[in-house]
Design an enzyme around this catalytic site. Sequence first.
Site, short mmCIF file in Angstrom:
data_model
loop_
_atom_site.label_atom_id
_atom_site.label_comp_id
_atom_site.label_asym_id
_atom_site.label_seq_id
_atom_site.Cartn_x
_atom_site.Cartn_y
_atom_site.Cartn_z
N GLY A 23 0.81 -1.20 0.00
CA GLY A 23 0.00 0.00 0.00
C GLY A 23 0.85 1.26 0.00
O GLY A 23 0.54 2.25 -0.66
N ARG A 27 7.32 1.76 1.07
CA ARG A 27 7.66 0.34 1.11
C ARG A 27 8.05 -0.16 -0.28
O ARG A 27 8.93 -0.99 -0.43
CB ARG A 27 6.52 -0.49 1.69
CG ARG A 27 6.95 -1.93 2.05
CD ARG A 27 5.81 -2.76 2.60
NE ARG A 27 5.19 -2.11 3.74
CZ ARG A 27 3.88 -1.99 3.92
NH1 ARG A 27 3.04 -2.49 3.04
NH2 ARG A 27 3.41 -1.40 4.98
N ARG A 46 1.21 10.86 -8.88
CA ARG A 46 0.63 10.94 -7.55
C ARG A 46 1.53 10.29 -6.49
O ARG A 46 1.05 9.83 -5.45
CB ARG A 46 -0.77 10.31 -7.52
CG ARG A 46 -1.79 11.05 -8.35
CD ARG A 46 -3.11 10.32 -8.42
NE ARG A 46 -4.09 11.06 -9.19
CZ ARG A 46 -5.09 11.78 -8.67
NH1 ARG A 46 -5.24 11.84 -7.36
NH2 ARG A 46 -5.94 12.42 -9.44
N ILE A 91 1.29 -7.08 -0.84
CA ILE A 91 2.11 -7.27 0.36
C ILE A 91 1.81 -6.09 1.28
O ILE A 91 2.43 -5.05 1.19
CB ILE A 91 3.61 -7.39 0.03
CG1 ILE A 91 4.05 -6.32 -0.98
CG2 ILE A 91 3.93 -8.77 -0.51
CD1 ILE A 91 5.55 -6.29 -1.21
N GLY A 92 0.83 -6.31 2.15
CA GLY A 92 0.35 -5.22 2.98
C GLY A 92 0.27 -5.59 4.44
O GLY A 92 0.81 -6.61 4.88
N GLU A 182 -8.09 -5.79 6.67
CA GLU A 182 -7.26 -4.89 5.88
C GLU A 182 -8.20 -4.13 4.95
O GLU A 182 -9.40 -4.11 5.19
CB GLU A 182 -6.14 -5.66 5.16
CG GLU A 182 -6.59 -6.86 4.36
CD GLU A 182 -7.04 -6.51 2.96
OE1 GLU A 182 -6.19 -6.15 2.13
OE2 GLU A 182 -8.26 -6.59 2.68
N GLU A 184 -7.79 -3.77 1.07
CA GLU A 184 -7.56 -3.80 -0.38
C GLU A 184 -7.82 -5.13 -1.08
O GLU A 184 -8.08 -5.17 -2.29
CB GLU A 184 -6.09 -3.39 -0.68
CG GLU A 184 -5.78 -1.94 -0.45
CD GLU A 184 -5.43 -1.62 1.00
OE1 GLU A 184 -5.64 -0.47 1.42
OE2 GLU A 184 -4.96 -2.53 1.72
N ASP A 207 -0.89 -4.85 13.74
CA ASP A 207 -1.52 -4.49 15.00
C ASP A 207 -2.57 -5.55 15.33
O ASP A 207 -2.91 -6.38 14.47
CB ASP A 207 -2.15 -3.11 14.93
CG ASP A 207 -3.22 -3.01 13.86
OD1 ASP A 207 -4.41 -3.05 14.21
OD2 ASP A 207 -2.88 -2.91 12.66
#
Length: 237
Positions: A23, A27, A46, A91-92, A182, A184, A207
């Site tokens: 995201g 990263r 962007r 990969i989030g 999550e 997405e 978390d």
Amino acid sequence: MNIPTPHIEAKKGDFAKTVLMPGDPLRARFIAEHYLEDAVLVNSVRQMSGYTGTYKGKRVSVMASGMGMPSMGIYSYELFNGYDVENIIRIGTAGALREDLHLRDLVFGIGACTNSNFAAQYQLPGSFAPTASFPLLRKAVEAAEKREGLHYMVGNLLSSDTFYSDSNLDVNWRKMGVLAVEMEAAALYMNAARTGKQALAICTISDSIVTGEATNSAEREKSFRDMMELALEIAPE
């Protein structure tokens, strides 16, 4: 679809057949700088940084998706339909909904429940169940089994449209066996299904909704290396 697309400035052929999608643009840059050889910036529209390079001799791209299903929906659609990308591996990060999922554990999303209306566009006579592509999922599990000390689970994710919610419905999803939340995966899985391409969401627990444990932004950007390395290992050429 015309190239460049409204949100990606890359030229035809700039992306590899497999794109890793965190995201966070930072990263994406971290992966390009630390894992890819001869990485080239192919998109910066962007600030959604996209890079293409090689990992152990195979051509791989990495590009940020931004946050939420609308953003993932836009970028994965344009990659699948405009740039001939065949595989996208998200990969989030995710928030654990179970006490036995701990910080930095991995979750492979075999499916993605959602509270979003994203699937309404397909005008289906019922509810669509967004699922991962089994070839990618199988490779991920096999690779995870070989990594000593890696704790992972395979199961349903919840792709939520809300990060801050007036209602605490997490307990209801937990009752249905959902592992983590999550924002997405469901959009990615639906775009992959519609285009006949492959997709998988690999999420690191950042978390816990149950215990309140959490990592900070710097840790989320740079320290989730098990997820990054596993995705690079399984990326099809």
